[in-house]
Design an enzyme around this catalytic site. Structure first.
Site, PDB file in Angstrom:
ATOM      1  N   LYS A  64      20.990 -96.407  36.988  1.00 49.43           N
ATOM      2  CA  LYS A  64      22.279 -96.115  37.164  1.00 49.43           C
ATOM      3  C   LYS A  64      23.042 -96.983  37.982  1.00 49.43           C
ATOM      4  CE  LYS A  64      25.590 -92.159  37.301  1.00 49.43           C
ATOM      5  NZ  LYS A  64      26.014 -90.919  37.374  1.00 49.43           N
TER       6      LYS A  64
ATOM      7  N   HIS B  74       0.712-109.373  -1.239  1.00 49.81           N
ATOM      8  CA  HIS B  74       1.983-108.901  -1.195  1.00 49.81           C
ATOM      9  C   HIS B  74       2.044-107.677  -1.245  1.00 49.81           C
ATOM     10  CE1 HIS B  74       3.278-113.042  -1.490  1.00 49.81           C
ATOM     11  NE2 HIS B  74       2.798-113.175  -2.759  1.00 49.81           N
TER      12      HIS B  74
END
Length: 506
Positions: free
Chosen positions: A135, A272
């Protein structure tokens, strides 16, 4: 005035070099517990956090750094008002925070870990310091990863400071680290409670590596490992070949999911995400030979997955055809020598383990989540619905077919004979279209069985199967026209069984 660095790390890789570097830059170092001992033993000047706070570590070390003299020193902005407040309260600013967290994932991944051990490995002070420093990153350098130690030292040596972009990136890394850590704990505790779909679902992952591209060259992609207990494809040991591509990873997962379905020696070859050929054999070499023969043309350039260790005999067969990847629970030394002769062939080793993780698919603005499609079908689950009796000799083929068809894109039809997939119909917009593809592609159909992932809306698939000599059909049932399909089977002398379980795969 010396700058102050707080160092408290679980992962001590690079710790001593980093601390010595800071010492050389005239930083005062403060630390806790094991990190303090490691630094002091190495002859590095270090002070205990307890000496700074004036308060000892308490509650078996649960409270060490949760104190205004620590968090005030981290959170104070370098503005006159905050600095005056620090002086009034006799708090020294902390300019660098290097923290990484208790190894929670490693702890809860241990077999038989107790709830007490898991809870005690939830870090509290570490995330608090990281969040405070992140922060206040404009004033405080926050470092989480050992790989960032070197660049931070380089920047400090070069200019005495980090530029705003570097500080911001380190803060991003710190917040990502604490977010993933909290997500890990949430996921584990949800599992303990049996909360499959909690009100707030958090995902945590760490990057394995960037991929060259995604499904296509214009798409960027990366490979991540989930931060929850258990092992998966991201934990596989790669023994040969180039880095995996995005499509390799997706196809490997599809192949591995099928191979793990069986206990007898099994092999599947994927293109595939759909299986070109799947077979059970006397051994892995036999299973591979049968799977390849099912559709040798489509198998070229595919992905091989087996559920047992690959020996020299199997490796010799596999090396004869161009394949992209092989994944197996193990390889003999001779097999590795044979397969490594193909330098681009990716070889992966992964133990066969159950996977109860959730499946995710993204949609615009969100994602959907579901459980795995698991469950063991047995002969007792088969409901004969025709007057035509079922030949008991066909039951193994029916059970095999249903295990495989659930991994084929819907609409899915699979033809099986002698524990080998003979033809696959995947992803068509109507079921009879998938059946036509599967039957035409089959080397053998006379006396074979047909599996469907969902019910037949019409009798046309049965009529088509009859023309090819199919002897038995397995499907979930549940159509309003089931009686039409049953009647068609009776007309053609085909036995049909229902399972009551649908297996769509989208």
């Amino acid at each position: 005035m010396k700058k102050r660095a707080l160092i408290s790390v679980s992962n001590k890789d690079g710790l001593l070099d980093f601390a010595r570097g800071l010492e050389g830059l005239n930083y005062e170092i403060i630390s806790t517990g094991g990190t303090y001992k490691a630094l002091a033993d190495a002859g590095i000047a270090v002070k205990k956090v307890a000496d700074i706070t004036g308060f000892p570590e308490i509650l078996d070390g649960r409270v060490k750094t949760l104190h205004p003299r620590i968090h005030g020193g981290i959170l104070a902005r370098r503005i006159p008002e905050h600095l005056a407040e620090l002086r009034y309260n006799e708090i020294t600013p902390i300019d660098l925070v290097a923290v990484n967290l208790y190894p929670f994932r490693e702890t809860v991944s241990k077999p038989g870990v107790s709830m007490e051990d898991a809870i005690e490995n939830i870090d509290i002070g570490g995330p608090s310091m990281l969040r405070s420093a992140a922060k206040n990153h404009e004033s405080v350098i926050v470092v989480v990863r050992p790989e960032d130690y070197g660049p931070v030292l380089d920047a400090l040596r070069l200019s005495g400071d980090l530029d705003p972009q570097q500080r911001r990136r380190l803060a991003f890394t710190a917040f990502s680290h604490t977010a993933a850590y909290d997500a890990m704990i949430s996921s584990w505790l949800g599992g303990v409670l049996g909360e499959t779909f909690p009100p707030n679902l958090t995902l945590a992952g760490e990057k394995v590596y960037d991929l060259r591209y995604g499904e296509n060259p214009h798409q960027q992609a990366a490979f991540y490992r989930r931060l929850t207990p258990g092992k998966g494809l991201a934990d596989a040991l790669q023994l040969n070949g180039k880095e995996l591509s995005y499509n390799n990873i997706i196809d490997l997962q599809a192949a591995w999911a099928i191979a793990k379905e069986f206990t007898a020696p099994a092999c599947t070859i994927i293109k595939h995400t759909n299986p070109c050929g799947t077979a059970i054999g006397n051994d892995i070499a036999d299973a591979y030979k049968k799977a390849l023969a099912a559709d040798e043309v489509s198998a070229y350039g595919g992905i091989i997955a087996v559920n047992g260790s690959i020996d020299a005999a199997a490796a010799t067969l596999m090396a004869k055809t161009f394949m992209e990847c092989i994944i197996a629970p193990g390889y003999s030394a001779e097999a590795l020598d044979i397969l490594r002769a193909k330098k681009n062939l990716r070889l992966l080793e992964l133990p066969v383990m159950e996977d109860d993780s959730l499946q995710f698919k993204t949609v615009e603005g969100g994602f959907v989540v579901q459980q795995q499609d698991t469950g063991e079908l047995t002969a007792n689950d088969l409901q004969l619905v025709t007057d035509v009796e079922l030949d008991p000799a066909l039951i193994p083929d029916l059970l095999f077919a249903m295990k495989v068809v659930k991994h084929v894109k819907s609409n899915a039809i699979l033809i099986v004979k002698d524990l080998v997939s003979q033809g696959v119909g995947a992803g068509q917009m109507n079921r009879v279209g998938s059946a036509e593809i599967a039957l035409k592609a089959s080397a053998v159909t006379q006396g074979a069985v047909l599996a469907s992932d969902a019910f037949f809306p019409f009798r046309d698939t049965v009529d088509l199967a009859a023309r090819y000599g199919v002897k038995a059909i397995i499907q979930p049932g549940g159509s309003v026209r089931d009686e039409e399909s049953i009647a068609a089977c009776n007309e053609h002398g085909i036995a049909m069984v229902f399972t009551g379980v649908r297996h769509f795969k989208h």
